[in-house]
Design a protein around this motif. Structure first.
Motif, short mmCIF file in Angstrom:
data_model
loop_
_atom_site.label_atom_id
_atom_site.label_comp_id
_atom_site.label_asym_id
_atom_site.label_seq_id
_atom_site.Cartn_x
_atom_site.Cartn_y
_atom_site.Cartn_z
N GLY A 199 1.29 -0.11 9.37
CA GLY A 199 0.02 -0.38 8.71
C GLY A 199 0.10 -0.76 7.25
N ALA A 200 1.29 -1.07 6.71
CA ALA A 200 1.37 -1.50 5.32
C ALA A 200 0.68 -2.86 5.15
CB ALA A 200 2.83 -1.59 4.88
N LYS A 201 0.11 -3.08 3.99
CA LYS A 201 -0.60 -4.33 3.72
C LYS A 201 0.31 -5.39 3.09
CE LYS A 201 -4.61 -2.82 5.14
NZ LYS A 201 -5.22 -3.37 6.39
N GLY A 202 1.09 -5.00 2.10
CA GLY A 202 1.95 -5.97 1.44
C GLY A 202 1.18 -7.03 0.68
N ASP A 203 -0.01 -6.66 0.17
CA ASP A 203 -0.85 -7.63 -0.53
C ASP A 203 -0.83 -7.45 -2.04
OD1 ASP A 203 -2.27 -5.29 -0.83
OD2 ASP A 203 -4.05 -5.95 0.26
N GLY A 204 -0.01 -6.53 -2.54
CA GLY A 204 0.09 -6.30 -3.98
C GLY A 204 -1.00 -5.44 -4.55
N ALA A 205 -2.00 -5.07 -3.76
CA ALA A 205 -3.14 -4.28 -4.25
C ALA A 205 -3.21 -2.92 -3.58
CB ALA A 205 -4.43 -5.05 -4.03
N ALA A 206 -3.10 -2.88 -2.26
CA ALA A 206 -3.17 -1.61 -1.53
C ALA A 206 -1.97 -0.73 -1.86
CB ALA A 206 -3.23 -1.88 -0.03
N ASP A 207 -2.16 0.59 -1.80
CA ASP A 207 -1.06 1.52 -2.00
C ASP A 207 -0.33 1.69 -0.66
OD1 ASP A 207 0.68 3.57 -2.51
OD2 ASP A 207 -0.78 4.88 -3.48
N ASP A 208 0.87 1.13 -0.57
CA ASP A 208 1.63 1.15 0.69
C ASP A 208 2.66 2.27 0.74
OD1 ASP A 208 0.44 -1.02 2.01
OD2 ASP A 208 1.66 -2.47 0.89
N THR A 209 2.62 3.22 -0.21
CA THR A 209 3.64 4.27 -0.27
C THR A 209 3.76 5.01 1.05
OG1 THR A 209 3.06 4.58 -2.61
CG2 THR A 209 4.49 6.23 -1.59
#
Length: 417
Positions: free
Chosen positions: A41-51
């Motif tokens: 479910g990571a976004k990889g859009d530079g904005a969402a927190d993908d930690t």
């Protein structure tokens, strides 16, 4: 005829069985790698927190044995990503298209540790690791007690930005650590640091430090590092290119082989041997450092062969008391004392340094550099003993070829021009 037909059918059957016996079995379907976007479910859009999404994939890989794949994207994280299990591979699409951006300047990007126990077979490749805040104190990768660990095709920091990395890679403990085909940029502390690691392999590595830095070091080899194999390692900018030290006062870095390695455009010293044993520099380079090209202090068994020591601000090679079993041969040492012509030397041997050889070098004006060195070789007045100076060409220096203040009796000075 019936018998003949039976024989042909039997032969055909036997041939088919034999062919089946030697042909490989169909390949089994491989387990698909975990995709941080599709599976976690990571976004990889530079904005969402993908930690948490990326950490979930790393944790799941420990149970499944799958690698963790980060497709093209910018993955923003706010805490360190922890790797605590053997046989973990984390990779991206390429170091130009898969970026992990750490928004927390005090947190590492990756922390590899098994609570002090050995952790085996870890691999990072095809990733860019950066911080979004300047002057971070965290590390790109911190690896504790790592065995058979690979860092491959990584971009750590960005050359086009200022101070986006404190320390690129920090490794303490373990054995067989490989850093290959990677670029480390804009590190304000050190590009790569190794301590208590056996067998460190560096190949095709570029370390670009901040041009104005008065503290940063390209690559540090500290206490207990043994078996260093470095090829095509290039350090530019910052204060020091390569630093050898023994901060724990135990076993200094030992048994190192450096081939085609370069320190260039430093604000301090190109190669600084504060503590080292049995180091070999071959076809290597130290140029345009503000102070010394090579500084040798507490080093036993340093060999500098077929290398270039060019255009440094003070001495090309400065040898301090404590150095022993030093060999300088087949090298070109020219254009040094750049900042103050006629004040410094091609090779400067301090009083009391003994057991060295300087042979078959070109020391003086050469290769297009100015005639700026005072003496080609200067040996300070004192009890220096047990040395040979043979076959050097040192005519083209401002004050002379050799100024020898040594009082020792066991010496050979011959066939120099």
């Amino acid at each position: 005829m019936a018998k003949h037909r039976m024989h042909k059918r039997g032969a055909a059957l036997f041939g088919a069985l034999a062919l089946g016996a030697i042909m490989p079995a169909p390949a089994q379907a491989q387990t698909r790698d975990l995709n941080v976007k599709l599976d976690c479910g990571a976004k990889g859009d530079g904005a969402a927190d993908d930690t948490n999404k990326i950490q979930d994939c790393i944790n799941r890989s420990a149970a499944s044995g799958q690698a963790v794949y980060l497709p093209t994207g910018a993955y923003r994280i706010t805490d360190q990503l922890r790797v605590a299990n053997h046989n973990t591979t984390i990779y991206g699409n390429s170091s130009a298209t898969t970026t992990i951006v750490q928004a927390n300047g005090t947190a590492h990007i990756f922390h590899v540790s098994n609570d002090g126990n050995p952790i085996d077979k870890i691999q990072f490749r095809n990733l860019e690791l950066v911080y979004s805040t300047p002057n971070p104190s965290g590390f790109g990768i911190l690896c504790n007690n790592c065995w058979r660990t690979y860092f491959q095709q990584l971009n750590i920091g960005r050359a086009a930005t200022n101070a986006f990395m404190g320390t690129g890679i920090w490794v303490t403990g373990g054995n067989q650590v490989f850093l290959q085909d990677s670029v480390i940029s804009q590190t304000t502390q050190q590009g790569a640091y190794f301590a208590n690691v056996g067998d460190v392999f560096l190949s095709d590595v570029e370390v670009n430090q901040p041009d104005a830095s008065g503290t940063s070091v390209g690559v540090v080899f500290d206490t207990g590092v043994g078996g260093i194999y470095a090829t095509n390692v290039n350090v530019t900018g910052g204060h020091t290119g390569f630093l050898f030290q023994n901060t724990q006062k135990k076993v200094p870095p030992n048994f190192g082989f450096f081939t085609n390695c370069l320190a260039d455009t430093l604000n301090g010293v190109g190669w600084n041997f504060q503590a080292a044993q049995s180091m070999r520099l071959t076809n290597s380079w130290s140029a345009t450092a503000a102070v010394y090209g090579i500084q040798v202090k507490d080093a036993d068994g340093l060999s500098i062969t077929d290398s270039r020591i060019y255009n440094n601000g003070a001495d090309g090679i400065f040898v301090e008391p404590g150095a022993r079993n030093l060999t300088i041969k087949d090298s070109t040492i020219t254009g040094n004392s750049r900042g103050a012509p006629r004040r410094h030397f091609g090779i400067n041997i301090a009083a009391g340094v003994s057991d060295f050889q300087i042979m078959n070098n070109m020391i003086g004006q050469a290769d297009g550099f100015a005639n700026s060195q005072a003496y080609g070789i200067y040996i300070a007045p004192g009890v220096t003993d047990n040395y040979m100076i043979l076959g050097n060409e040192y005519r083209r220096n401002l004050a002379g070829g050799l100024e020898n203040g040594a009082t020792g009796a066991n010496k050979v000075v011959a066939n120099n021009l």
